[in-house]
Motif scaffolding. Structure first.
Motif, PDB file in Angstrom:
ATOM      1  N   LYS A 168      15.741  -1.095 148.880  1.00 52.51           N
ATOM      2  CA  LYS A 168      16.980  -0.717 148.198  1.00 52.51           C
ATOM      3  C   LYS A 168      17.655  -1.954 147.603  1.00 52.51           C
ATOM      4  N   ALA A 169      17.636  -3.056 148.351  1.00 46.52           N
ATOM      5  CA  ALA A 169      18.269  -4.290 147.875  1.00 46.52           C
ATOM      6  C   ALA A 169      17.552  -4.841 146.652  1.00 46.52           C
ATOM      7  N   LEU A 170      16.213  -4.878 146.701  1.00 52.44           N
ATOM      8  CA  LEU A 170      15.442  -5.384 145.562  1.00 52.44           C
ATOM      9  C   LEU A 170      15.626  -4.494 144.334  1.00 52.44           C
ATOM     10  N   GLY A 171      15.655  -3.189 144.569  1.00 51.81           N
ATOM     11  CA  GLY A 171      15.861  -2.257 143.468  1.00 51.81           C
ATOM     12  C   GLY A 171      17.223  -2.443 142.818  1.00 51.81           C
ATOM     13  N   SER A 172      18.236  -2.710 143.632  1.00 48.08           N
ATOM     14  CA  SER A 172      19.592  -2.912 143.111  1.00 48.08           C
ATOM     15  C   SER A 172      19.683  -4.193 142.295  1.00 48.08           C
ATOM     16  N   VAL A 173      19.043  -5.253 142.784  1.00 47.64           N
ATOM     17  CA  VAL A 173      19.057  -6.531 142.067  1.00 47.64           C
ATOM     18  C   VAL A 173      18.362  -6.383 140.718  1.00 47.64           C
ATOM     19  N   GLN A 174      17.197  -5.747 140.728  1.00 42.66           N
ATOM     20  CA  GLN A 174      16.448  -5.579 139.491  1.00 42.66           C
ATOM     21  C   GLN A 174      17.203  -4.690 138.500  1.00 42.66           C
ATOM     22  N   SER A 175      17.845  -3.664 139.020  1.00 47.26           N
ATOM     23  CA  SER A 175      18.624  -2.771 138.163  1.00 47.26           C
ATOM     24  C   SER A 175      19.788  -3.513 137.514  1.00 47.26           C
ATOM     25  N   ALA A 176      20.454  -4.365 138.297  1.00 46.46           N
ATOM     26  CA  ALA A 176      21.594  -5.120 137.767  1.00 46.46           C
ATOM     27  C   ALA A 176      21.163  -6.129 136.709  1.00 46.46           C
ATOM     28  N   LEU A 177      19.986  -6.721 136.896  1.00 46.39           N
ATOM     29  CA  LEU A 177      19.516  -7.755 135.980  1.00 46.39           C
ATOM     30  C   LEU A 177      18.904  -7.196 134.702  1.00 46.39           C
ATOM     31  N   ILE A 178      18.381  -5.981 134.765  1.00 51.59           N
ATOM     32  CA  ILE A 178      17.671  -5.418 133.605  1.00 51.59           C
ATOM     33  C   ILE A 178      18.398  -4.200 133.039  1.00 51.59           C
ATOM     34  N   TRP A 179      18.457  -3.137 133.818  1.00 50.41           N
ATOM     35  CA  TRP A 179      18.986  -1.871 133.303  1.00 50.41           C
ATOM     36  C   TRP A 179      20.487  -1.915 133.052  1.00 50.41           C
ATOM     37  N   GLU A 180      21.218  -2.646 133.895  1.00 45.08           N
ATOM     38  CA  GLU A 180      22.682  -2.650 133.801  1.00 45.08           C
ATOM     39  C   GLU A 180      23.232  -4.005 133.363  1.00 45.08           C
ATOM     40  N   PHE A 181      22.398  -4.819 132.741  1.00 47.26           N
ATOM     41  CA  PHE A 181      22.843  -6.149 132.296  1.00 47.26           C
ATOM     42  C   PHE A 181      23.992  -5.980 131.293  1.00 47.26           C
ATOM     43  N   PRO A 182      25.022  -6.828 131.390  1.00 47.84           N
ATOM     44  CA  PRO A 182      26.182  -6.698 130.487  1.00 47.84           C
ATOM     45  C   PRO A 182      25.802  -6.737 129.011  1.00 47.84           C
ATOM     46  N   GLY A 183      26.548  -6.021 128.233  1.00 46.23           N
ATOM     47  CA  GLY A 183      26.319  -5.988 126.791  1.00 46.23           C
ATOM     48  C   GLY A 183      26.092  -4.570 126.299  1.00 46.23           C
ATOM     49  N   LYS A 184      26.153  -4.403 125.002  1.00 44.67           N
ATOM     50  CA  LYS A 184      25.968  -3.089 124.395  1.00 44.67           C
ATOM     51  C   LYS A 184      24.523  -2.633 124.563  1.00 44.67           C
ATOM     52  N   LYS A 185      24.360  -1.412 125.019  1.00 38.87           N
ATOM     53  CA  LYS A 185      23.012  -0.876 125.272  1.00 38.87           C
ATOM     54  C   LYS A 185      22.413  -0.385 123.953  1.00 38.87           C
ATOM     55  N   THR A 186      21.578  -1.225 123.358  1.00 41.51           N
ATOM     56  CA  THR A 186      21.019  -0.916 122.041  1.00 41.51           C
ATOM     57  C   THR A 186      19.492  -0.901 122.006  1.00 41.51           C
ATOM     58  N   ILE A 187      18.843  -1.392 123.066  1.00 39.62           N
ATOM     59  CA  ILE A 187      17.383  -1.538 123.051  1.00 39.62           C
ATOM     60  C   ILE A 187      16.756  -0.650 124.119  1.00 39.62           C
ATOM     61  N   LYS A 188      15.833   0.205 123.705  1.00 42.51           N
ATOM     62  CA  LYS A 188      15.104   0.996 124.686  1.00 42.51           C
ATOM     63  C   LYS A 188      14.194   0.074 125.498  1.00 42.51           C
ATOM     64  N   VAL A 189      14.151   0.315 126.801  1.00 37.51           N
ATOM     65  CA  VAL A 189      13.285  -0.484 127.659  1.00 37.51           C
ATOM     66  C   VAL A 189      11.836  -0.352 127.191  1.00 37.51           C
ATOM     67  N   ALA A 190      11.470   0.825 126.706  1.00 40.89           N
ATOM     68  CA  ALA A 190      10.103   1.056 126.216  1.00 40.89           C
ATOM     69  C   ALA A 190       9.747   0.098 125.088  1.00 40.89           C
ATOM     70  N   TRP A 191      10.708  -0.243 124.238  1.00 38.72           N
ATOM     71  CA  TRP A 191      10.430  -1.154 123.129  1.00 38.72           C
ATOM     72  C   TRP A 191      10.031  -2.534 123.651  1.00 38.72           C
ATOM     73  N   SER A 192      10.757  -3.013 124.644  1.00 40.57           N
ATOM     74  CA  SER A 192      10.460  -4.327 125.213  1.00 40.57           C
ATOM     75  C   SER A 192       9.105  -4.334 125.897  1.00 40.57           C
ATOM     76  N   VAL A 193       8.827  -3.272 126.659  1.00 35.49           N
ATOM     77  CA  VAL A 193       7.551  -3.172 127.364  1.00 35.49           C
ATOM     78  C   VAL A 193       6.404  -3.097 126.362  1.00 35.49           C
ATOM     79  N   ASN A 194       6.568  -2.276 125.336  1.00 37.85           N
ATOM     80  CA  ASN A 194       5.505  -2.110 124.344  1.00 37.85           C
ATOM     81  C   ASN A 194       5.258  -3.385 123.539  1.00 37.85           C
ATOM     82  N   LEU A 195       6.325  -4.146 123.266  1.00 36.66           N
ATOM     83  CA  LEU A 195       6.157  -5.421 122.574  1.00 36.66           C
ATOM     84  C   LEU A 195       5.304  -6.362 123.428  1.00 36.66           C
ATOM     85  N   HIS A 196       5.553  -6.356 124.711  1.00 45.94           N
ATOM     86  CA  HIS A 196       4.765  -7.172 125.642  1.00 45.94           C
ATOM     87  C   HIS A 196       3.291  -6.781 125.580  1.00 45.94           C
TER      88      HIS A 196
END
Length: 253
Positions: free
Chosen positions: A10-38
């Motif tokens: 639960k702790a690791l999931g929360s840290v990862q969520s805060a750093l990636i999914w809930e990172f500050p800023g306007k939500k404009t980029i689909k996570v799928a786009w970043s993954v697919n670019l990789h």
């Protein structure tokens, strides 16, 4: 009764969520786009490493094939049945953190393999291709079944790829990245696989268990299936399910 998520997961999931999914800023980029670019640039990045280190051995070409082309296998899968979680949007900072925290580390493995001029034996090349191929098929088959099963019927998926393991897709991914680490033959490569498994795969698996444990039939399903490893396949009953009782009992005349 709902299954509880281990505190560490639960702790690791929360840290990862805060750093990636809930990172500050306007939500404009689909996570799928970043993954697919990789996935798209990995092929060219590995090829670039081959030119940089002037390494065009048979092993390097095979590594390029399995790691580079896996990304395009992923893109085909994404086109047919994208994981709905990747539809979520994050900020530009979150997309950058996705590379820093998780997926960028996968590029360490080809760097080690190519820069150190590792020369695998023919048997080692066979094992890597074997493990990679099984991993790709397992991941794609599992994601396909999950997507279309949940599209037409909500609830537990207790048959097919999910009968003996609740997470065949993660099992397949671990097999894929283990094939890369196996070729690199270095503890850092294996550390990258372990890091992804412990920081992302296992927390996701435990969170999934907590989510699906509310459905009827959970207790019975959880006893017949493993969290990751399909231990149930090691018994004769499982073989009957796969091959059919008549085949197992077949006696040539």
């Amino acid at each position: 009764m709902t299954t509880k998520v281990p505190v560490w997961a639960k702790a690791l999931g929360s840290v990862q969520s805060a750093l990636i999914w809930e990172f500050p800023g306007k939500k404009t980029i689909k996570v799928a786009w970043s993954v697919n670019l990789h996935k798209i640039i990995t092929l060219f990045l590995v090829l670039g490493m081959m030119f940089w280190f002037d390494n065009f051995t048979t092993g390097a070409w095979i590594y390029l094939a399995i790691h580079g082309i896996y990304g395009y296998c992923w893109l085909i899968k994404d086109l047919g049945f994208r994981d709905h979680r990747l539809e979520a949007k994050t900020s530009i900072g979150g997309a950058v953190m996705l590379y820093i925290v998780l997926i960028g580390w996968y590029w360490v493995i080809p760097y080690i393999f190519i820069s150190q001029r590792v020369v695998p034996t023919n048997i080692e090349l066979f094992i890597a291709v074997y493990l990679h191929t099984l991993g790709v098929v397992t991941t794609i088959a599992a994601d396909c079944q999950r997507h279309f099963s949940l599209k037409y019927r909500k609830g537990l998926i207790t048959d097919g790829m999910f009968k003996y393991t609740r997470n065949p897709n993660y099992l397949g991914e671990i097999m894929i990245y283990s094939s890369f680490a196996f070729l690199a033959s270095h503890w850092i490569a294996w550390a990258v696989v372990a890091y992804a498994t412990l920081s992302t795969f296992f927390p996701n698996m435990y969170n999934k268990d907590a989510s699906i444990s509310r459905h009827p039939g959970w207790q019975e399903y959880s006893t017949q299936s493993g969290l990751l490893v399909p231990w149930g396949l090691l018994n004769i009953r499982a073989l009957r399910d796969i091959f059919g009782k008549s085949q197992l009992n077949y006696k040539p005349e």
